[in-house]
Every structure is written in structure tokens, then in C-alpha cells.
Design an enzyme around this catalytic site. Structure first.
Site, PDB file in Angstrom:
ATOM      1  N   ALA A   1      -1.034  -2.476   8.398  1.00  0.00           N
ATOM      2  CA  ALA A   1       0.254  -2.050   8.966  1.00  0.00           C
ATOM      3  C   ALA A   1       0.412  -2.438  10.426  1.00  0.00           C
ATOM      4  CB  ALA A   1       0.418  -0.538   8.811  1.00  0.00           C
TER       5      ALA A   1
ATOM      6  N   HIS B   1       2.298   7.561   9.565  1.00  0.00           N
ATOM      7  CA  HIS B   1       2.747   6.186   9.335  1.00  0.00           C
ATOM      8  C   HIS B   1       2.679   5.304  10.581  1.00  0.00           C
ATOM      9  CE1 HIS B   1       5.531   7.819   5.892  1.00  0.00           C
ATOM     10  NE2 HIS B   1       4.257   7.770   5.534  1.00  0.00           N
TER      11      HIS B   1
ATOM     12  N   GLU C   1     -17.013  -1.174   5.938  1.00  0.00           N
ATOM     13  CA  GLU C   1     -16.264   0.078   6.057  1.00  0.00           C
ATOM     14  C   GLU C   1     -17.067   1.078   6.890  1.00  0.00           C
ATOM     15  OE1 GLU C   1     -14.087   3.349   6.076  1.00  0.00           O
ATOM     16  OE2 GLU C   1     -13.318   1.391   5.443  1.00  0.00           O
ATOM     17  N   ALA C   2     -16.402   1.670   7.878  1.00  0.00           N
ATOM     18  CA  ALA C   2     -17.088   2.635   8.745  1.00  0.00           C
ATOM     19  C   ALA C   2     -17.392   3.937   8.030  1.00  0.00           C
ATOM     20  CB  ALA C   2     -16.243   2.902   9.991  1.00  0.00           C
TER      21      ALA C   2
ATOM     22  N   ASN D   1      -4.020  10.454   2.118  1.00  0.00           N
ATOM     23  CA  ASN D   1      -2.700  11.051   2.341  1.00  0.00           C
ATOM     24  C   ASN D   1      -1.982  11.384   1.041  1.00  0.00           C
ATOM     25  OD1 ASN D   1      -3.123  10.859   5.054  1.00  0.00           O
ATOM     26  ND2 ASN D   1      -1.843   9.061   5.370  1.00  0.00           N
TER      27      ASN D   1
ATOM     28  N   THR E   1      -6.740   0.566   2.762  1.00  0.00           N
ATOM     29  CA  THR E   1      -5.693   0.198   1.810  1.00  0.00           C
ATOM     30  C   THR E   1      -5.601  -1.311   1.631  1.00  0.00           C
ATOM     31  OG1 THR E   1      -4.491   2.194   2.472  1.00  0.00           O
ATOM     32  CG2 THR E   1      -3.263   0.522   1.234  1.00  0.00           C
TER      33      THR E   1
END
Length: 605
Positions: free
Chosen positions: A570, A537, A51-52, A108, A30
Site C-alpha cells: 500500500a 488503512h 517475515e519479522a 484486521n 498481504t
């Protein structure tokens, strides 16, 4: 694979070892997609994204909004499990996390929610200067392109962002969900037409979603990594590649080490300016720890050379815990459960494919209630039942008087075990799911080994603080009251219940069938312990702070004690936001990109 800066995604790190980039972004999720777009908009800046997982472009289930759970436990999911949770009957809980471009915004449900303004004001009061709501609001607006429709007639367009890259709107809402909204209003919860304004989230609302006007998911990848962005000569996107550690020269981050598999060669990819970790609340602390940044004793135990003793790396883990889906018996034809049937869903899928409309464009969680557990005007308790648990004094964990600590998501279908389990055939279900927005229980992410290919250990420490259980019990009681409001009765088939059914029966419709004037707090808590799940989250594991004793990154998101290394995802949240995390992560990434490009401009002057 084409030349170094082709439009295609690269998947061979060996071709990049002779290149030195300005910025290396670890994680194309994100936040990583936002950073890739904004930083590479400056043609003088070279950017590598690692990116994995793979590309989002061929993932049909990511594009169809209702089908998002079909990606769980696939190659597009990290497929994590927590450690056994003592206060949840020693269960290990499944944690899906996006392993593809766009990350969790590609995986999600698609709730667009800015959370409460006071959440970010609280960040600033905790020492995160420059991260108040007023500071972040321009970046929320910058990211968003809101398209009004008939379902958003009460929304003031001036409160929305326009012209941004991320598409938001109000998507499909089933008639039974509209009745849920009316039922919530009946029991005293006011209607809130737009939970993404300065007024905050309190009330009952139709969810705004990030579903575009073609009826497809608008993820960070589809929004920020368009073909014209990927065509930039200064942007390289490397997929299917794991970052094994950050490389340092003294205390200066100079690049990363990567590998395709545990047995394949490892390659060093270098940068001149910064490494930016945007791998998410699980993988970011794991990479930090593998790189020698973390609690000294933990690193030494894993034989990881210590670069900087940072005790709070991987600590401060917060997550929003769901009680479990409360499934209510609905009358035939009222719900969208037919979408789970490959044959019955075919007309809706064809409608989506041709027109981009219809029930397949539901984001599943179509509406929600946001309330405070200490709101004395709401029917959380009953005079005829032992509510000793909820009558105990509650700790107010909210960020302000207009901020919630309970959310109840409404879905016009069954959502059992993350959508991985189907209800019995011919069953019609309406789901209400209470979740805890401001947990006092705090967990951690730690290394299982020194191998970057071993999953990190996740311990959310759910319900370790007794206040969390009290709040969730109140959420369940509110659900039972909403279900029995007059507006819901034409939609539901609630049986007369002379006594509460025993939870040991594992009834699909328990506690939805339970009489709210009979069921006890003890029975509710027993059910929660057996059914609670994450709502996806996790946050806080590389906390932003005013000094290295209380966090991992400073207010510029730079890792304490080293240079050339930032965290943007996050992980940096100082404490839990009171809602869905995707929009705040994108706003944080927009602000971070602005700060980074400011330093580039300053370097030129």
C-alpha cells in the site's frame, strides 16, 4: 530446521548465507504472500520471503472472524502509536499492524472491497500509467474465488471472480444490521447489492468478506501459502527475522542484511535479480530510509549513508480517520455483545468450531453506507441548528462523481477503543462509525533512530486540513438521522432528549443520544477530537509516480535512481482509495507478480 527448502518455516538466517536467490521479498504480509506464491510458481525462479513476525497457523484468534481484535497488542501486532496529534487533543493514537504471515490480512476485519473504479483511473491521470481500473480489474478477478450463499442472492456472479485463491463470500449478518440497511434506505440512501463492480460503492450494502465456507478467515497467508506452495523447492520462508537494510553494490540492490534481535549477529542474504519490499506503509519506508534511500538531510541527521536522495520516501502518508464509534442503546437480545463474554459466547464458539457457522463468523463490520458529503438529497444538516461549519463550502476530494468520501460502518456490538475496552455489563450496543475516505491531511513516516529495532515515527497529521473535519461532522449527523429512522426504532432504546448532554460527561452513548436538531457542529467536533481513531488503512509512503521528483517508485514499482529494488504494498498508492485497502493491495501484488514474471520470460527469449 530441515534442509534449505523444507515445508517448515525457517527461523535461522545463518543457514541461508551461502545461498543466492533470484528474488528476496521483505515482508510476508498481504502483498508478500501473493508475490511468494506467484513468483515461485515458476520452478526456475528461487524466492526467499523474510517475515519479522511468526506463522499465522497457530493463531486461533486470526481464524475466528469475530475475534480479530484479540490479536491487537500481542506478539502478532507491531503495536504502533502515532506522534501526538495537535488537532486531536494531542493524543497519541494506537495503530495495530500485522506482525505475522499474512500481515494485516491476518489481523484486521475482513471487508472485501475493491473501492471505486475512478480511484484507479485517478492514479493513471496522476502519471501512474497502466494502473487504471481496467488495468487492475483482471487482477481483482484473478485473486478472487466468490462463493454465493443466501445473503448474496442479489449479486450477479458474473461481476465476481471465480477460481482464484482468495475466498470471498457474504458472512453472518445480524437482524439489527438488516434494520440498519432499511433505515439508510428510508433517509434516501439507495441499496447497493454489490459495491465491487464498475458501478462503484455509493449506497448502503452488506459487506462482502474474506471468510471462507468453513467460517474461517481467508487471509493472504491461508490463500497463497498453502502446504503445497510451501513444499515448493524454490520457495523459502524465513520467519522471526528483521530486515535491517537493503544491500547495494553501487546503485544495484544485491540483497539484504537481517538480524534476529538488536544484539544478535547480522547476516547478509543475497539475490541475483531483485529485492522486493512488501513490508507495509510503515515498515517499507523505514527500510528504505535505513538503506540510505530518502531525504538527504534526514538521513545525514541519523548518520545513515546516502545511497540516493529521494525526498518523498515516507511522505504522502494517508490514512482513513474514524470519528470514533458512535454507540447506540439497543434493546436486549438485539446485538452480539454476548460474544465478548467468555461464558455466554461459548455456544457460538462451539457452533463455529463444529460447523463453521453462526454469529462467530461475523466480521463485526457487517454493513456500510457510502455517500458523498456534498449530496444535497441527504439530511446532513438541520434548519434548526447552527451548521455553520458544514455549510462552509466543501472541497470535493472524491475521485469521480460516483465515488464517496464518507463511509459509515455498522456493527451489531460495541467496538470501543479498537475492541480493547468493554462496555458495562448487560449493556446492549449497536455501533455506527463514520470515517473519512479522502483526507486532505497528509502525514509522514520518519526514522526515530538509525536502529532498525526502534519503531519509526508516525505522524498522520490528522485534521490538519479543515475540510476533513467538515466531512466527518457530516458523517456524524448522518448517523444520527439513520438512528432515528422508523426501521431502527424497534431495535434501539433512544431516550427523549430535551437538550444535548454535555460531551464532558464522557457518556458511552454520546453523541448517539443527542438530538440531531439541537447538537451543534462545535460539540460534534469536540467529541471527534477526543475519540477519533484509525481504521487501519495507512498508504502512500512510497508513492508511485511518473518521475522521481513527485514520487518514490515508477509505474513498474521500481525505486527511482537505483536498480534491482521494487516496492509492492500500500506504500505505492499515489493517493487514498475510497474504501478498504486489502483487496487493492492484493490486486496490486497480482499485477506486480505478472510484470516481474514477464521480465523473466523476456530474459529467456
Amino acid at each position: 530446521m530441515g534442509n534449505l527448502f523444507s515445508q517448515t518455516y525457517l527461523d535461522d538466517p545463518s543457514t541461508l548465507t551461502d545461498k543466492v536467490y533470484d528474488y528476496i521479498i521483505v515482508g510476508g504480509g498481504t502483498a508478500g504472500c501473493v508475490l511468494a506464491n506467484r513468483l515461485s510458481a515458476d520452478p526456475s525462479v528461487s524466492v526467499l520471503v523474510i517475515e519479522a513476525g511468526g506463522s499465522h497457523e497457530q493463531e486461533t484468534f486470526s481464524k475466528i472472524p469475530v475475534a480479530f481484535a484479540k490479536l491487537f497488542k500481542t506478539h502478532a501486532d507491531w503495536d504502533y502509536d502515532t506522534s501526538p496529534q495537535p488537532d486531536l487533543d494531542d493524543r497519541e493514537l494506537f495503530w495495530p499492524r500485522g506482525k505475522l504471515l499474512g500481515g494485516c490480512s491476518s489481523l484486521n476485519a475482513m471487508m472485501y472491497h475493491r473501492c471505486s473504479p475512478t480511484d484507479f483511473d485517478e492514479w493513471e491521470s496522476m502519471g501512474a500509467k497502466g494502473w487504471s481500473y481496467n488495468d487492475l480489474l483482471p487482477y481483482f478477478r484473478k485473486a478472487e474465488n466468490f462463493t454465493p450463499n443466501l445473503r448474496s442472492s442479489h449479486v450477479n456472479p458474473e461481476d465476481r471472480g471465480s477460481g482464484g485463491l482468495w475466498q470471498t463470500s457474504h458472512s453472518y449478518i445480524a437482524p439489527i444490521t438488516e434494520k440498519f440497511i432499511e433505515a439508510a434506505k428510508e433517509i434516501g440512501i439507495p441499496y447497493n447489492p454489490d459495491i465491487n463492480t464498475r458501478k462503484g460503492s455509493l449506497g448502503v450494502t452488506k459487506f462482502m468478506s474474506f471468510i471462507d465456507n468453513k467460517g474461517q478467515r481467508s487471509s493472504a497467508a491461508t490463500s497463497y501459502l498453502s502446504k503445497d506452495v510451501l513444499a515448493r523447492k524454490n520457495l523459502t520462508v524465513l520467519i522471526g527475522t528483521t530486515t535491517t537494510r537493503v544491500l547495494f553494490s553501487s546503485n544495484q540492490a544485491v540483497g539484504v542484511e537481517v538480524a534476529k534481535t538488536t544484539s544478535s549477529p547480522r547476516y547478509k542474504l543475497l539475490c541475483k535479480r531483485e529485492v522486493i519490499l512488501s513490508a507495509g506503509a510503515i515498515n517499507t519506508p523505514q527500510v528504505l530510509l535505513l538503506s540510505g534511500l530518502g531525504p538527504k538531510k534526514e538521513l545525514e541527521k541519523m548518520d545513515v549513508p546516502v545511497v540516493k536522495d529521494l525526498p518523498l520516501v515516507g511522505k504522502n502518508l494517508r490514512d482513513h480517520l474514524l470519528t470514533g464509534a458512535i454507540t447506540l442503546r439497543a434493546k436486549p437480545g438485539r446485538t452480539l455483545d454476548f460474544l465478548a463474554d467468555p461464558i455466554k459466547s461459548l455456544p457460538a464458539i462451539i457452533q463455529w468450531f463444529i460447523f463453521g457457522t453462526g454469529p462467530a463468523t461475523t466480521n463485526v463490520g457487517e454493513a456500510a453506507v457510502f455517500v458523498r458529503s456534498n449530496d444535497a438529497t441527504l439530511p446532513f444538516t438541520s434548519q434548526s441548528v447552527d451548521c455553520s461549519t458544514t455549510n462552509d463550502k466543501l472541497i470535493d476530494t472524491t475521485s469521480g462523481p460516483d465515488s464517496p468520501d464518507i463511509e459509515i460502518i455498522a456493527a451489531p456490538m460495541a467496538f470501543l477503543s479498537h475492541g480493547l475496552r468493554s462496555p458495562p455489563p448487560q449493556t446492549n450496543c449497536f455501533t455506527m462509525a463514520p470515517l473519512l475516505l479522502r483526507p486532505l491531511s497528509v502525514g509522514s513516516v520518519t526514522l526515530a533512530s538509525s536502529s532498525p529495532f526502534d519503531k519509526a515515527k508516525i505522524n498522520p497529521n490528522y485534521l490538519s486540513h479543515p475540510n476533513d473535519a467538515k466531512i466527518l461532522i457530516r458523517g456524524v449527523r448522518l448517523v444520527l438521522r439513520i438512528a432515528r429512522a422508523a426501521s431502527m426504532q424497534p431495535e434501539l432504546s433512544l431516550p427523549p432528549v430535551p437538550q444535548v448532554p454535555t460531551p464532558d460527561e464522557m457518556d458511552l452513548f454520546y453523541p448517539g443520544d443527542a438530538d440531531p436538531d439541537i447538537i451543534s457542529d462545535t460539540e460534534i467536533l469536540k467529541w471527534i477530537k477526543r475519540n477519533a481513531e484509525t481504521i487501519y488503512h495507512p498508504m502512500g509512503t512510497a508513492k508511485m509516480s511518473s518521475d522521481e521528483k513527485t514520487g518514490v517508485v515508477d509505474v513498474d514499482l521500481k525505486v527511482w535512481g537505483v536498480t534491482g529494488l521494487r516496492v509492492v504494498d500500500a506504500s505505492v498508492f499515489p493517493t487514498a482509495v475510497s474504501g478498504h485497502t486489502c483487496a487493492p493491495v492484493i490486486a496490486v501484488a497480482e499485477k506486480a507478480a505478472h510484470m516481474i514474471l514477464e521480465t523473466v520470460d523476456q530474459g529467456r527469449s
